[in-house]
Enzyme design. Structure first.
Site, PDB file in Angstrom:
ATOM      1  CG  HIS A  72      -2.065  -0.907   1.140  1.00  9.43           C
ATOM      2  ND1 HIS A  72      -3.154  -0.834   1.983  1.00  9.43           N
ATOM      3  CD2 HIS A  72      -2.331  -1.932   0.302  1.00  9.43           C
ATOM      4  CE1 HIS A  72      -4.029  -1.775   1.669  1.00  9.43           C
ATOM      5  NE2 HIS A  72      -3.547  -2.462   0.650  1.00  9.43           N
ATOM      6  CE1 TYR A 201      -6.086   3.587  10.993  1.00 10.47           C
ATOM      7  CE2 TYR A 201      -5.468   3.835   8.679  1.00 10.47           C
ATOM      8  CZ  TYR A 201      -5.290   3.243   9.920  1.00 10.47           C
ATOM      9  OH  TYR A 201      -4.300   2.297  10.073  1.00 10.47           O
ATOM     10  N   PRO A 293      -4.493  -0.124  18.425  1.00 12.34           N
ATOM     11  CG  PRO A 293      -6.363  -1.326  17.742  1.00 12.34           C
ATOM     12  CD  PRO A 293      -5.727  -0.724  18.964  1.00 12.34           C
ATOM     13  CE  LYS A 297       3.592   2.984  13.336  1.00 11.77           C
ATOM     14  NZ  LYS A 297       4.142   2.628  12.031  1.00 11.77           N
ATOM     15  CE1 TYR A 385      -1.361   3.773   9.355  1.00 14.16           C
ATOM     16  CE2 TYR A 385      -0.293   2.852   7.414  1.00 14.16           C
ATOM     17  CZ  TYR A 385      -1.325   2.847   8.319  1.00 14.16           C
ATOM     18  OH  TYR A 385      -2.340   1.937   8.217  1.00 14.16           O
TER      19      TYR A 385
END
Length: 390
Positions: A72, A201, A293, A297, A385
């Site tokens: 991704h 998200y 979550p 990580k 990220y």
């Protein structure tokens, strides 16, 4: 019996450490309190940082991940009924994440360990690390009613938050830091194609939602729920309706509904135990720290712990120097706290807190708006990220 390193726990961190050690000729034994099928039945996260991908390759366990994993280059933030894409690759010089389930990572590492003829003891009861404050540590366990002892040079506690490793440390030697969040995540797995080719998200007045996946045909979805909610309160129909309400129209229309085959509610918390090393015993992964979550990580932090510990053990055995082992806790915790901060920030920015007043809500909205309109802010999110450097 004697070996060089005893690893307690056969989750991905224990298996990865064992495989890396075997690769440089360091003998190790893994002790696991449950059976192999139980370990493989755990449903966990599946977003891998580039550093984790590279470690799996180094351990010789990356072939199936490379073939089946989903790289991704970005993620989307959903708010104000719109999708805002964060281009991770463009903001970080080409870095990306790979979606590949933790169960699959565990399976690949187990298969490599079995093929190499390395020793794993399943159903090992009453495992107890001892003497780790001396130069002669050992671990005892029971198997089929018989007590066994393994003498070793080092013990790696890779046995999770509820494991015996951290509990074996004198409590006055530990400093604990914890933050509990006033909500949970209701998550489902379903054999349906994902709503988008990347993760979404969502921040919505009804609460947070996440659209994720395990493959092109298996989706993982979450919605924020009260901390005391019950799975039985959520039919599949109610879940799908709630998820789509929290997504922008363009994303909601792409949600394919279907029967779930796994449904659970997970509480969210941040937890760190310091230090992560006590003589010849080192804590790894969830044995030392837990993150919500939201920032993806958990598994990646365990992998970075493994990298630091493996580097120290390699230096000890190949270069005859204890410097790397002695530095393990400090190096690991430096990266842990940065990931804890990022996970906390993502959680506070994307969830609706029950005690947030009108001022706090406007601050959250301003944070999201600034993030998607500032290259500097978006870059900060992106580099965290995809994974900070080791």
């Amino acid at each position: 019996m004697r070996t060089q390193v005893v690893i307690i726990g056969s989750g991905p961190s224990g298996l990865l450490l064992g495989q890396l050690l075997a690769g440089i000729g360091v003998e190790n034994v893994i002790l696991e309190r449950v059976d192999r099928d139980y370990v493989l039945g755990r449903v966990r996260a599946g977003v891998l940082e580039q550093g984790t991908v590279d470690l799996l390759d180094e351990a010789g366990a990356g072939a199936r991940m490379r073939a089946e994993g989903l790289p991704h280059d970005g993620i989307s933030l959903a708010f104000d009924n719109r999708l805002h894409r964060i281009d991770l690759a463009a903001l970080t010089g080409g870095k990306r994440v790979t979606v590949y389930g933790q169960t699959e990572v565990t399976h690949d590492l187990m298969d490599k360990r079995s093929a190499a003829g390395l020793m794993t003891v399943y159903d090992a009861k009453n495992v107890l690390p001892q003497g780790f404050d001396t130069a002669s540590p050992f671990v005892t366990y029971e198997k089929d009613g018989v007590t066994h002892r393994i003498d070793c040079d080092f013990i790696a506690g890779c046995d999770g938050f509820h494991g015996v490793s951290r509990k074996s440390v004198p409590q006055d030697a530990l400093k604990l830091f914890e933050r509990a969040y006033p909500f949970g995540w209701l998550g489902i797995l379903a054999e349906v194609p994902p709503a988008d080719h990347e993760l979404i998200y969502a921040n919505h007045p009804r609460g947070f939602a996440l659209c994720s996946m395990r493959s092109e045909h298996r989706s993982r979805y979450y919605v924020q729920c009260p901390i005391d909610d019950k799975v039985e309160n959520w039919s599949d129909e109610r879940f799908w309706d709630e998820l789509r309400l929290r997504l922008p129209k363009e994303a909601a229309e792409k949600v394919t509904v279907g029967p779930s085959f796994e449904k659970s509610i997970a509480p969210l918390r941040s937890f760190v135990a310091e230090p992560m090393q006590f003589g010849r015993l080192s804590l790894v992964g969830d044995a030392a720290h837990i993150v919500p979550p939201t920032g993806a990580k958990g598994l990646n932090l365990a992998a970075s712990d493994v990298r630091y510990l493996f580097s120290g053990l390699k230096e000890f055995y190949l270069d005859k120097s204890p410097a790397g082992i002695d530095a393990y806790s400090g190096k690991a915790l430096s990266r842990v706290w940065k990931a804890v901060r990022f996970s906390w920030w993502m959680t506070t920015m994307l969830h609706r807190f029950p005690d947030t007043d009108a001022f706090g809500q406007r601050i959250q909205e301003a944070e999201l708006d600034y993030l998607v309109h500032s290259q500097a802010a978006a870059t900060s999110l992106a580099e965290n990220y995809v994974g900070l450097p080791y």
